[in-house]
Motif scaffolding. Sequence first.
Motif, mmCIF file in Angstrom:
data_model
loop_
_atom_site.group_PDB
_atom_site.id
_atom_site.type_symbol
_atom_site.label_atom_id
_atom_site.label_comp_id
_atom_site.label_asym_id
_atom_site.label_seq_id
_atom_site.Cartn_x
_atom_site.Cartn_y
_atom_site.Cartn_z
ATOM 1 N N TYR A 1 21.386 37.334 -1.481
ATOM 2 C CA TYR A 1 21.856 38.358 -0.543
ATOM 3 C C TYR A 1 20.773 39.401 -0.371
ATOM 4 O O TYR A 1 19.878 39.561 -1.215
ATOM 5 N N SER A 2 20.849 40.125 0.761
ATOM 6 C CA SER A 2 19.825 41.107 1.064
ATOM 7 C C SER A 2 20.331 42.068 2.128
ATOM 8 O O SER A 2 21.279 41.751 2.877
ATOM 9 N N SER A 3 19.676 43.218 2.205
ATOM 10 C CA SER A 3 19.989 44.182 3.262
ATOM 11 C C SER A 3 19.271 43.830 4.562
ATOM 12 O O SER A 3 19.532 44.441 5.590
ATOM 13 N N ARG A 4 18.365 42.864 4.525
ATOM 14 C CA ARG A 4 17.649 42.436 5.728
ATOM 15 C C ARG A 4 18.154 41.068 6.173
ATOM 16 O O ARG A 4 18.862 40.381 5.428
ATOM 17 N N ASN A 5 17.775 40.673 7.361
ATOM 18 C CA ASN A 5 18.193 39.376 7.891
ATOM 19 C C ASN A 5 17.424 38.251 7.183
ATOM 20 O O ASN A 5 16.192 38.219 7.239
ATOM 21 N N ILE A 6 18.113 37.358 6.534
ATOM 22 C CA ILE A 6 17.461 36.257 5.811
ATOM 23 C C ILE A 6 17.832 34.891 6.380
ATOM 24 O O ILE A 6 17.435 33.864 5.842
ATOM 25 N N SER A 7 18.581 34.865 7.461
ATOM 26 C CA SER A 7 19.009 33.599 8.057
ATOM 27 C C SER A 7 17.895 33.005 8.909
ATOM 28 O O SER A 7 17.179 33.719 9.626
ATOM 29 N N LYS A 8 17.715 31.680 8.805
ATOM 30 C CA LYS A 8 16.744 30.913 9.603
ATOM 31 C C LYS A 8 15.314 31.385 9.371
ATOM 32 O O LYS A 8 14.469 31.310 10.268
ATOM 33 N N ARG A 9 15.035 31.845 8.177
ATOM 34 C CA ARG A 9 13.687 32.306 7.855
ATOM 35 C C ARG A 9 13.154 31.555 6.646
ATOM 36 O O ARG A 9 13.844 31.420 5.635
ATOM 37 N N LEU A 10 11.921 31.088 6.771
ATOM 38 C CA LEU A 10 11.267 30.396 5.662
ATOM 39 C C LEU A 10 10.748 31.433 4.670
ATOM 40 O O LEU A 10 9.954 32.299 5.035
ATOM 41 N N GLU A 11 11.190 31.303 3.434
ATOM 42 C CA GLU A 11 10.705 32.190 2.382
ATOM 43 C C GLU A 11 10.488 31.367 1.116
ATOM 44 O O GLU A 11 11.369 30.612 0.702
ATOM 45 N N ILE A 12 9.315 31.521 0.540
ATOM 46 C CA ILE A 12 8.981 30.739 -0.658
ATOM 47 C C ILE A 12 8.799 31.606 -1.893
ATOM 48 O O ILE A 12 8.411 31.121 -2.956
ATOM 49 N N SER A 13 9.072 32.899 -1.759
ATOM 50 C CA SER A 13 9.026 33.780 -2.921
ATOM 51 C C SER A 13 10.145 34.809 -2.796
ATOM 52 O O SER A 13 10.545 35.165 -1.676
ATOM 53 N N PRO A 14 10.703 35.258 -3.919
ATOM 54 C CA PRO A 14 10.302 34.899 -5.292
ATOM 55 C C PRO A 14 10.770 33.500 -5.647
ATOM 56 O O PRO A 14 11.678 32.968 -5.015
ATOM 57 N N GLY A 15 10.137 32.921 -6.632
ATOM 58 C CA GLY A 15 10.485 31.575 -7.051
ATOM 59 C C GLY A 15 10.583 31.469 -8.550
ATOM 60 O O GLY A 15 10.361 32.431 -9.286
ATOM 61 N N ALA A 16 10.926 30.263 -9.003
ATOM 62 C CA ALA A 16 11.047 30.013 -10.436
ATOM 63 C C ALA A 16 10.736 28.555 -10.711
ATOM 64 O O ALA A 16 10.857 27.696 -9.835
ATOM 65 N N CYS A 17 10.313 28.279 -11.933
ATOM 66 C CA CYS A 17 10.042 26.911 -12.377
ATOM 67 C C CYS A 17 10.742 26.714 -13.709
ATOM 68 O O CYS A 17 10.491 27.449 -14.664
ATOM 69 N N LEU A 18 11.646 25.752 -13.774
ATOM 70 C CA LEU A 18 12.449 25.524 -14.976
ATOM 71 C C LEU A 18 12.123 24.149 -15.532
ATOM 72 O O LEU A 18 12.272 23.137 -14.846
ATOM 73 N N LEU A 19 11.662 24.097 -16.784
ATOM 74 C CA LEU A 19 11.208 22.853 -17.380
ATOM 75 C C LEU A 19 12.296 22.234 -18.242
ATOM 76 O O LEU A 19 13.128 22.938 -18.823
ATOM 77 N N ASN A 20 12.249 20.911 -18.325
ATOM 78 C CA ASN A 20 13.117 20.197 -19.253
ATOM 79 C C ASN A 20 12.691 20.548 -20.684
ATOM 80 O O ASN A 20 11.498 20.539 -21.006
ATOM 81 N N THR A 21 13.648 20.847 -21.547
ATOM 82 C CA THR A 21 13.315 21.317 -22.898
ATOM 83 C C THR A 21 12.959 20.189 -23.850
ATOM 84 O O THR A 21 12.557 20.436 -24.987
ATOM 85 N N ARG A 22 13.111 18.948 -23.383
ATOM 86 C CA ARG A 22 12.741 17.840 -24.266
ATOM 87 C C ARG A 22 11.228 17.727 -24.374
ATOM 88 O O ARG A 22 10.493 18.355 -23.642
#
Length: 688
Positions: A140-161
């Motif tokens: 959610y945001s106070s700005r318009n986020i619909s139909k917009r490409l955004e790649i940040s912020p991001g996250a990378c989650l690794l398998n713990t095995r």
Amino acid sequence: MPSLLLSQQKRSAETMITVFKRILFLIFSFPVLTYLVTLTFAVDPFFQSRCVADTGNYTANSAYERDLNSLFNEISSTTKLNYGFFHSKFGEVNAIALCRGDVKLNDCTSCLNGTVSEMKQRCHRYKEAIGWSEFCMLRYSSRNISKRLEISPGACLLNTRSAVAGNPEEILRVLQVLLDYLRRVAAARGALLKYATGNSSLGAQIWYALVQCTPDLSEQDCNDCLEAATEGSGSCCVGQMGCRVLRPSCNLRFESAKFFDAAPAVPPPQSPQSTKEEDKQKKSVWIPLGASLSATLGLALFSACGFFIWRRRNIQEDNENSQEVQLLDLVQGSILDEHSSENFNRENVSRSQEFPSIQLDILHVATNYFCNENKLGEGGFGPVYKGTLADGKAIAVKRLSRTSGQGLLEFKNEVMLIAKLQHRNLVRLLGCCLEKNEKLLVYEFMPNRSLDVFLFDSSMAVELSWPKRFSIIKGISRGVMYLHEDSRLRIIHRDLKASNVLLDHEMNPKISDFGMARIFGGDQNQVNTNRVVGTYGYMAPEYAMEGLFSIKSDVFSFGVLLLEIISGKRNNGFHVSERGESLLTFAWKLWSKGQGMELMDQLLVQSCVAAEVLKCIHIGLLCVQEDPADRPSMSSVVVMLGSETITLPRPVEPAFSVGRVVAEPTEPTSNDRNRSINEVTISNLSPR
């Protein structure tokens, strides 16, 4: 004593009251404890959140907080998500929610409720935030986020095995090919669901992957988002058994174990037409008995016809698949060349260590699904496409056309022959593919395409100076000599022509297209066939008229090709007089009058060496003699071309003309330039 007894009774009563109170406490607090325990175990271990400070904070009891709570309530109470996608606006607040494509509605709602609770705690008072759970995403945001490409912020989650065994870079290449393929599939889907899953194998290990975009993105934006996520996986996911790369507009995940359902959970909506039909059925309660019987009989007849068609098609497909399996087994069982060390990226090799069988999805990605922009040309076998593998290696993919005169026999012939041949003047076959009724051959890519593209185009022929043409002539002669005399097999090409000579980046010639080639036994010198194949203008007279072919048939074709290289003219369709004189007889007349240099392409005047040109014309005329016994062997041709002192025998006039009396346009049509006629019957022959 009585006071002691009274004291003991009092203590016992107090103890009983205390125990009773504890029991009541446990009874009344059990639901709360149960809820807390459930909540503890319900926390998603995959949950990730990012609170964005750039858009500021909201204050308690503000309009923004009221709008945000209204949105949260709407998300929590919704009973119908459109393909797992939710987007809305309340006052100042814009929100987007997305569930994974294979998640059922109840699980989707439950995941969003849990995500709302987590984000209230983790991003309290932030005007913009994003949270990712295992099965859903909420932002959610106070700005318009619909139909917009955004790649940040991001996250990378690794398998713990523990990290996977094997070469991490090799595994990453396999995964990148798979993710690139899924990216194209997901991005190309409509505005309701941009989601794709698949798997790929490396040895005994199978890798599973999933990609998804918010469906409000355009195809290009979804493609760009997933491409950025795939690049991100290269830096954070190397050597892991599983990994998730999370972006606001898209996400991807891969694991060494299957983690998704086979198909999207949400069924496609019914069309308005089908809905109207259902309404009509509900309204039409009373139907006459006769109409019911007619409909029943019609349906039974339709079903029977449908079953018959389905069964027939199934049998045809089974036969085709059976043929393909038998062919693949035959090919792989026959190719045992100890000299072949070609290893086409281990992930592409599926059934044979000696000869790679390349997966169809890899070739789809490499050629962009055989798009016209990647089409290099078309021959008798079918179209040829340029492709680029994930590691940047360029390839050429020859695709057997369903309307081609060639079929499984020629496909098998080419695979079996060329895979056993190793020579610098023969094109390298890197692998083949037999999947889903496709028959594909994968070659090394030749950036300069074929010789005919340069030779018969006046604007490009200037790039072929005499030294280059002479080098090409010698390279072709060495390649044919290898086929006839130096290879493990004695092979007759039977379709040697300019369009079957490819040129690499240094303009070195490489002979291609072995679909018509034949293997000779050790004691065979000549064979008769009822099936005359080849290309008009290059066939030896004994082959065209009697079906007899030998290594001297290839020598004749080489002679025609040699004269074409010198003159820059095609033998097929060559005209200098109303009699339809062929290039061969025209070359003979000029040479016999001592005017051989007049045959030479005028573009070569500045770069030619007259002695070499005349020698090549002389050799070309020797190669196109009527009697096969009068033609030199290819080893003799190689010696003649390389020697400056050898005395050449005198040729006689070619007694065979393939010219036509009927006048035709001098310039070949576009079809003639691109298509090779690989199975013909020769007529209108003019003996002299």
